[in-house]
Structure formats: C-alpha cells, structure tokens
Write a protein that holds these residues in place. Structure first.
Motif, short mmCIF file in Angstrom:
data_model
loop_
_atom_site.label_atom_id
_atom_site.label_comp_id
_atom_site.label_asym_id
_atom_site.label_seq_id
_atom_site.Cartn_x
_atom_site.Cartn_y
_atom_site.Cartn_z
N SER A 85 46.68 98.81 139.48
CA SER A 85 45.92 100.05 139.59
C SER A 85 45.99 100.52 141.03
O SER A 85 46.31 99.75 141.94
CB SER A 85 44.45 99.83 139.18
OG SER A 85 43.80 98.98 140.12
N ASP A 102 45.12 110.92 142.53
CA ASP A 102 44.64 110.48 141.21
C ASP A 102 44.49 108.97 141.18
O ASP A 102 45.34 108.23 141.71
CB ASP A 102 45.61 110.90 140.11
CG ASP A 102 45.53 112.38 139.78
OD1 ASP A 102 44.65 113.06 140.33
OD2 ASP A 102 46.36 112.84 138.97
N VAL A 104 44.88 105.74 139.01
CA VAL A 104 45.71 105.45 137.84
C VAL A 104 45.85 103.93 137.68
O VAL A 104 45.56 103.15 138.59
CB VAL A 104 47.11 106.08 137.96
CG1 VAL A 104 47.02 107.60 138.02
CG2 VAL A 104 47.86 105.55 139.19
N ALA A 125 48.34 105.72 133.34
CA ALA A 125 47.28 106.52 132.74
C ALA A 125 46.15 106.66 133.76
O ALA A 125 46.00 105.82 134.65
CB ALA A 125 46.78 105.89 131.45
N PRO A 126 45.33 107.70 133.63
CA PRO A 126 44.23 107.88 134.59
C PRO A 126 43.12 106.87 134.40
O PRO A 126 42.86 106.40 133.29
CB PRO A 126 43.74 109.30 134.28
CG PRO A 126 44.17 109.58 132.89
CD PRO A 126 45.43 108.81 132.67
N PRO A 128 39.13 106.50 134.67
CA PRO A 128 37.89 107.30 134.81
C PRO A 128 37.05 106.78 135.96
O PRO A 128 37.16 105.62 136.38
CB PRO A 128 37.18 107.08 133.46
CG PRO A 128 38.19 106.49 132.55
CD PRO A 128 39.21 105.80 133.38
N ALA A 270 51.25 105.15 127.04
CA ALA A 270 50.15 105.74 127.81
C ALA A 270 48.94 106.08 126.95
O ALA A 270 47.80 105.87 127.38
CB ALA A 270 50.64 106.96 128.58
N PRO A 271 49.11 106.62 125.72
CA PRO A 271 47.91 106.89 124.90
C PRO A 271 47.10 105.63 124.60
O PRO A 271 45.86 105.68 124.56
CB PRO A 271 48.49 107.50 123.62
CG PRO A 271 49.77 108.14 124.06
CD PRO A 271 50.32 107.21 125.09
N ARG A 274 45.09 104.87 127.69
CA ARG A 274 43.93 105.76 127.78
C ARG A 274 42.81 105.29 126.85
O ARG A 274 41.62 105.32 127.21
CB ARG A 274 44.34 107.20 127.44
CG ARG A 274 45.26 107.85 128.46
CD ARG A 274 45.43 109.34 128.17
NE ARG A 274 46.44 109.93 129.04
CZ ARG A 274 47.71 110.10 128.72
NH1 ARG A 274 48.13 109.74 127.51
NH2 ARG A 274 48.55 110.63 129.57
N VAL A 277 41.14 102.05 128.41
CA VAL A 277 40.28 102.26 129.56
C VAL A 277 39.02 103.03 129.15
O VAL A 277 37.95 102.84 129.76
CB VAL A 277 41.05 102.96 130.70
CG1 VAL A 277 41.18 104.46 130.49
CG2 VAL A 277 40.42 102.65 132.06
N ALA A 278 39.11 103.84 128.10
CA ALA A 278 37.91 104.52 127.60
C ALA A 278 36.94 103.51 127.00
O ALA A 278 35.71 103.63 127.16
CB ALA A 278 38.31 105.57 126.56
#
Length: 318
Positions: A85, A102, A104, A125-126, A128, A270-271, A274, A277-278
């Motif tokens: 990261s 950003d 990531v 991926a980002p 949060p 990547a999805p 995401r 991490v959510a």
C-alpha cells in the motif's frame, strides 16, 4: 522485475528514474540472503503508476519463492514482496482514474518491498480514509487468494466449511468472508487464537493429533467443503471424514497425492480488491497486524513469519 532496477539514473523529478531502498536477494536461501540495496526505480510507463510505499505485507509464498521451493519463480536478483500500500507519487500515460496523492493498495509478482513501487494501474485499488494503510498493505494478495478460493466452491447459506490455519493471513480473511456469506465456519488454529476466532463468528478447533475426531464432533451434520492453508494434516482428516476430494482446496501442499484441488489466487482483480477493502472499512473483515518491522529489519521479519503461529499479517514499513 517490477522495479526495472537496470534503468539509467536520471534527475530526481517525479517523472524521472529515482533511487530507492529495496530488500533484495541474489541467491536462494534463508532470510540471511536478503540485503537492503539502493536501486534505481524507473519512471512509470504507459498504464503504470509509481507509489511511495506505506507497507508491504509478507506472505508464506514470499519465503517459498526465496527458498526456491515455490511453483512461482522470479529472476535473480529479486526484490521481495508481492502486496503493498502507499501513496501515488507519479502516473504514467494512459492512466485516467488515478492521480498523484491517491492512497492505493495492490499486488505485483515481485518488488513490493521497496521505497518506491511500480505497478500496473489495473493491479491497484483505492484505500478509503477509514482503512489504515498498514492494514491495506497486507490485504491484496492474501485477501484475493481467500476470495478466489471461496468463489471456487459452490456453497449455500448454512453450509459447513472447514478452514485450516484459520487465524493466518489467508485463513483469517477466508473465515470472515465465509461468515459474512452465511456459512458455518470451523477453523483450525492454535489455542491462543481461539478467542479471536470466536469473536469473528468462527467455531475454533485445535489442530494436531486427534484433529479428525474434533472435526467430527464440531460438524455433526457433515462438512460441505474444506479450505487448506496448512498442509496434509487437514486434507487427510477431511478425506477420512468423507469430504469429496473435489470439495477440498489447498494452497499449502502438493494436491496430486491426495487427488484434491489446488486453488489459489487468480489474476489481480481490482473490483475484488475494492470489495475487500470496503469490507475492512465496514468492520466485517478484520486484518490483524501480527507484527510490523522497518524495511531494514526484513531478515527479522521473515524469521518471525517462518516461525509460524501468527494471527494476521506481518508488514514491512519504510
């Protein structure tokens, strides 16, 4: 190699090759073969980003590659680390949805234990704001490995699964993903990790001699699938309990002698990153940090990792 260490030295502007420390080895072996070296990290090319490292998660596959015992190989000399990261420091051409600054995380085949990491934009991926970068640094490889393993089996709410090394990097995430999907999860682990597993909705079972009987007692209605991160002990117990071989996944041992499946991570997605991490941000998935070491103590970090009995991840920080 991801860092393209042989790139020519240039000025130190963000768009130019720059020097960076990296944990590298020139021959296979134990932790003692790793040294901290200064390499030159190239400017990002088309579709790439360069990231200022915040954390690198270490995984068993890292030391298996370094020992020369993994089915994955790298060209020597190699920089250790596959997940990371950090903060985007510069962006190559044809990258539209990532900007300098950003936060990531992501995964590359090798080279993550470096002050600056080059990665394809599609492999990150980002992160949060409610997820610490150290936690994200240990999520991409272990998390997607767990996700892909779970997806490889057809499971319904209420099914019972067994996860070995259930408090480890992959096993801990897999357990929590399964609980979130309504599965009944039995996790094998050392007794010191049983309270944590219980707190995450997992039924803990001690590994070792007598495992078959303990699993039989814990799964009176049968076992739908088994996800192995530990080795032959779990597979033998599952087969003895009548679990079909096609319902047993392993990432820890050669599956062929047992007729079971080797199911690891697919291509970086990547999805999926995401979504993972959510779940961490919402608290549904916890990624404990077992220990953190500065980059210069990479040998000590691997020694700790290779000793086993961890809860969560070991991360390197700059």
């Amino acid at each position: 190699m991801s860092s393209r260490a042989d790139a020519p030295t240039a000025d130190s502007s963000p768009a130019a090759p720059v020097p960076a420390r990296a944990a590298r080895y020139h021959s296979v072996g134990g932790p003692e073969v790793i040294d901290i070296e200064t390499i030159t990290v190239a400017a990002p090319e088309e579709g790439e980003v360069r990231i200022r490292l915040a954390a690198t998660g270490l995984n068993p596959v890292d030391y298996k590659i370094r020992r020369g015992t993994s089915r994955f190989t790298v060209s020597l000399p190699a920089t250790v680390g596959r997940e990371f990261s950090g903060v985007v420091e510069s962006v190559g051409g044809d990258v539209s949805d990532i900007a300098v600054g950003d936060r990531v995380f992501g995964s590359i085949p090798s080279g993550a234990a470096c002050d600056l990491v080059l990665a394809p934009a599609e492999a990150i991926a980002p992160v949060p704001d409610d997820v610490h970068l150290e936690v994200a640094g240990g999520l991409a490889l272990a998390g997607q490995t767990a996700w892909d393993a779970l997806e490889s089996q057809t499971l319904a709410e209420g099914d019972t699964i067994v996860v070995s090394a259930a408090a480890g990097g992959v096993g801990g995430i897999l357990c929590q993903l399964a609980v979130a999907r309504g599965l009944r999860v039995i996790g094998t682990a050392s007794e010191s990790n049983h309270d944590w597993l219980t707190s995450r909705g997992v039924v803990p079972v001690l590994y070792g001699e007598g495992l078959t009987e303990r699993l039989r007692d814990a799964a009176a209605d049968g076992i739908t699938a088994v996800f192995d991160q530990h080795g032959p002990e779990t597979i033998r117990a599952a087969l003895e309990l009548g679990v079909p071989p096609e319902r047993i996944n392993t990432i820890a041992t050669d599956p062929e002698p047992f007729g079971v499946r080797r199911v690891g991570r697919g291509p970086v997605h990547a999805p999926t990153l995401r979504a993972l991490v959510a779940l961490v941000g919402s608290g549904e998935v916890e990624v404990p940090i077992a220990a953190r070491y500065p980059l210069v103590e990479v040998r000590e970090a691997f020694t700790r990792l290779e000793s086993g009995h961890l809860r969560g991840k070991i991360v390197l920080v700059p």
